[in-house]
Design a protein around this motif. Structure first.
Motif, PDB file in Angstrom:
ATOM      1  N   UNK A 262       2.878 -19.784 -77.264  1.00  0.00           N
ATOM      2  CA  UNK A 262       3.710 -18.586 -77.268  1.00  0.00           C
ATOM      3  C   UNK A 262       2.861 -17.423 -77.744  1.00  0.00           C
ATOM      4  N   UNK A 263       2.585 -16.513 -76.849  1.00  0.00           N
ATOM      5  CA  UNK A 263       1.786 -15.353 -77.241  1.00  0.00           C
ATOM      6  C   UNK A 263       2.176 -14.163 -76.391  1.00  0.00           C
ATOM      7  N   UNK A 264       2.369 -13.043 -77.062  1.00  0.00           N
ATOM      8  CA  UNK A 264       2.766 -11.801 -76.409  1.00  0.00           C
ATOM      9  C   UNK A 264       3.951 -12.056 -75.478  1.00  0.00           C
ATOM     10  N   UNK A 265       3.774 -11.898 -74.170  1.00  0.00           N
ATOM     11  CA  UNK A 265       4.915 -11.984 -73.261  1.00  0.00           C
ATOM     12  C   UNK A 265       5.104 -13.379 -72.670  1.00  0.00           C
TER      13      UNK A 265
ATOM     14  N   UNK B  44       1.170 -12.075 -89.747  1.00  0.00           N
ATOM     15  CA  UNK B  44       2.070 -12.596 -88.701  1.00  0.00           C
ATOM     16  C   UNK B  44       2.930 -13.733 -89.267  1.00  0.00           C
ATOM     17  N   UNK B  79       2.440  -8.850 -84.662  1.00  0.00           N
ATOM     18  CA  UNK B  79       3.291 -10.016 -84.388  1.00  0.00           C
ATOM     19  C   UNK B  79       3.185 -10.434 -82.920  1.00  0.00           C
ATOM     20  N   UNK B  80       2.855  -9.474 -82.060  1.00  0.00           N
ATOM     21  CA  UNK B  80       2.700  -9.799 -80.641  1.00  0.00           C
ATOM     22  C   UNK B  80       4.013  -9.953 -79.912  1.00  0.00           C
ATOM     23  N   UNK B  81       5.069  -9.320 -80.424  1.00  0.00           N
ATOM     24  CA  UNK B  81       6.385  -9.420 -79.779  1.00  0.00           C
ATOM     25  C   UNK B  81       7.072  -8.065 -79.786  1.00  0.00           C
ATOM     26  N   UNK B  82       7.994  -7.883 -78.873  1.00  0.00           N
ATOM     27  CA  UNK B  82       8.864  -6.724 -78.916  1.00  0.00           C
ATOM     28  C   UNK B  82       9.979  -6.971 -79.931  1.00  0.00           C
TER      29      UNK B  82
END
Lengths: 387, 140
Positions: A262-265, B44, B79-82
């Motif tokens: 699980x990374x970014x999108x 993170x 964090x690498x997320x929206x």
């Protein structure tokens, strides 16, 4: 085992009484919840005990969660749920009620009625707002048995060890206690419809362990779990009570192997699990009969966040009963495409299409009196709100 | 014509610079936190509920911004997320009984005030926000 739950509640009340001296803010009391409404339509067969071939809105869930953290190392909480899916549920049940004491990153304990942390998604399989799918892969996470496999009475010990800068981290969970499979559970549905009833359900001791290796490659986790149930025995009736006896399951070992990136999108995950069950039916005065089931189940899934609000995903979920006769009832192969749109932090909608080959998962006989067609397409629409 | 092209290029460059000059986020902590810096991985882990201590053993409690450019920038960079996916992750922990939701505060000033007054608190704000009473952690 309910004594453990009672103990947790007494502890919670004790802490709560202590907390009266504190302000509500200091207790960090939080209330959260979510509710979902689903709609199912199938081209063939009625699925999950709904009249889905006519289109069915009989899938409603509502959850209320109350938690408090009176001191940094201690959290207490309780979560209740209204669940309706076709003929399943239509009642309010206790998801979990637990006290969690975490003195150190390397060791924490949780006890009461607690989520069972087996497999990749077991302890979050009911939390619809947290994933893209309307239905998780049914080969491993059957929604009609969710209430039984989701949680147990007892405890969980957990913690994390850092393995060094180049080796990542190791998370562990160990659990033990008692599990109860309710008389209306999906696992027992087919035999219940055949007239073999377990009026008190089926249950007994359960324990297991899981390890998750969070690798140095950012976002990659590889794990395994093993759940063990010793022999369980329960009262069995048939012929409207004319026959009584017992149903026993031999000691059970449920291994599971999984990986998640699980990374970014991007999210990619896969899991393999085996569920081998040997059942003995013993009616008084009659010779015993035996049944053996050996489910081998796996799925592979991927999702991609197309925009900040829209996510798309696909999975292939398969299950085979190695002990069943050849034919569609021996297997289930489910190709699924899914989309989720988040209107904001609180409101979301999901749409999902399943192309299902085989009839091993999700069907009953009462709602399919003319037999099952070997394949079907299932469309699910769902809307949810959470706070 | 050349002038028009040059003007367009300048305007385009100015737009890019303006976009890049959005909120520059800093990580702040209560002075009780011993560490002077924090690794991206530790940050993170703390802000996704996977850890409650930093590498040097400092116990920390994360506090979030409800929304805004500093929030978006922090989540994207560390964090690498929206925001939606990030809060969905926390909901998994809350609804499975594994964590409490971190406090979400309305604006940068509220985050600074909370971090300043709560031992172990760690948060993030726009660099331009006055931040007396807290220490700035260098992200390594």
């Amino acid at each position: 085992m309910k004594r453990i739950l009672a103990g947790a509640i007494v502890l919670a009340l004790g802490v709560g009484a202590h907390g009266f001296a504190q302000s509500l803010d200091e207790l960090n009391i939080q209330i959260h919840g979510y509710a979902t409404q689903g709609f199912l339509y199938t081209t063939n067969n009625n699925i999950l005990t709904t009249h889905s071939s006519d289109g069915s809105p009989a899938w409603t869930e509502a959850v209320l969660n109350v938690g408090a953290q009176p001191i940094p190392k201690l959290r207490i909480g309780v979560q209740g749920r209204f669940f309706l899916l076709g003929n399943f549920g239509n009642s309010v049940t206790l998801d979990w009620a637990a006290a969690d004491y975490k003195p150190d990153e390397r060791l924490g304990v949780r006890f009461g009625k607690v989520k069972t942390p087996s497999g990749l998604f077991n302890d979050i399989q009911d939390i619809d707002p947290s994933y893209i799918w309307s239905l998780l892969p049914q080969s491993i996470y059957p929604i009609n048995s969710r209430n039984s496999i989701l949680a147990h009475y007892g405890g969980v010990a957990y913690g994390t060890f850092k393995l060094g800068a180049k080796a990542g981290k190791l998370e562990y969970r160990g659990w033990g206690g008692e599990r109860q499979i309710g008389s209306g559970d999906g696992y027992l549905l087919v035999q219940a419809e055949a007239g073999l009833l377990l009026p008190n359900g089926l249950g007994g001791a359960t324990y297991g362990a899981a390890v998750h290796w969070r690798s140095p490659l950012s976002g990659l986790m590889i794990g395994a779990s093993a759940g063990k149930d010793p022999e369980w025995t329960a009262k069995l009736t048939a012929g409207n009570g004319a026959l009584t006896g017992t149903e026993s399951t031999a000691p059970l070992n449920i291994p599971s192997y999984f990986a998640l990136y699980e990374k970014n999108k991007v999210m990619v995950a896969a899991e393999y699990s085996r569920l081998p069950v040997s059942i003995t039916l013993q009616f008084t005065g009659l010779p015993p009969s035996y049944e053996r089931i050996d489910y081998r189940s796996w799925y592979a899934m991927a999702s991609y966040k197309l925009t900040s609000k829209l996510t798309a995903g696909v999975y292939d979920s398969q299950q085979f009963n190695r002990q069943a006769a050849l034919g569609p009832a021996r297997y289930s192969k489910d190709w699924t495409i899914s989309g989720r749109y988040d209107f904001g932090q609180y409101l979301y909608a999901k749409a999902e299409e399943h192309i299902i080959d085989g009839t091993a998962v999700g069907y009953d006989t009462d709602l399919n009196p003319n037999g099952l067609k070997p394949n079907t397409k299932l469309t699910i629409l769902k809307v949810g709100v959470s706070f | 014509m050349k002038k028009l092209i040059l003007s367009s290029l300048f305007a385009f460059a100015a737009l890019i610079l303006a976009a890049g000059a959005g909120a520059q986020v800093i990580v702040i902590a209560n002075p009780s936190v011993k560490a002077s810096g924090v690794s991206k991985d530790d940050l993170k882990d703390v802000f996704t509920g996977n850890a409650t201590t930093l590498k040097d053993g400092s116990k920390v409690v994360p506090v979030l911004l409800k929304d805004g450019p500093a929030n978006e920038e922090f989540l994207k960079a560390y964090v690498g997320k929206g925001d939606t996916a990030y809060r969905a992750g926390w909901r998994s922990l809350v609804f499975s009984g594994q964590a409490s939701m971190p406090k979400s505060l309305d604006d940068d000033a509220a985050v600074v005030a909370f971090v300043a007054h709560n031992p172990g608190a760690i948060g993030y704000v726009d660099k331009a926000t006055p931040h007396e009473g807290v220490k700035v952690l260098e992200v390594q």
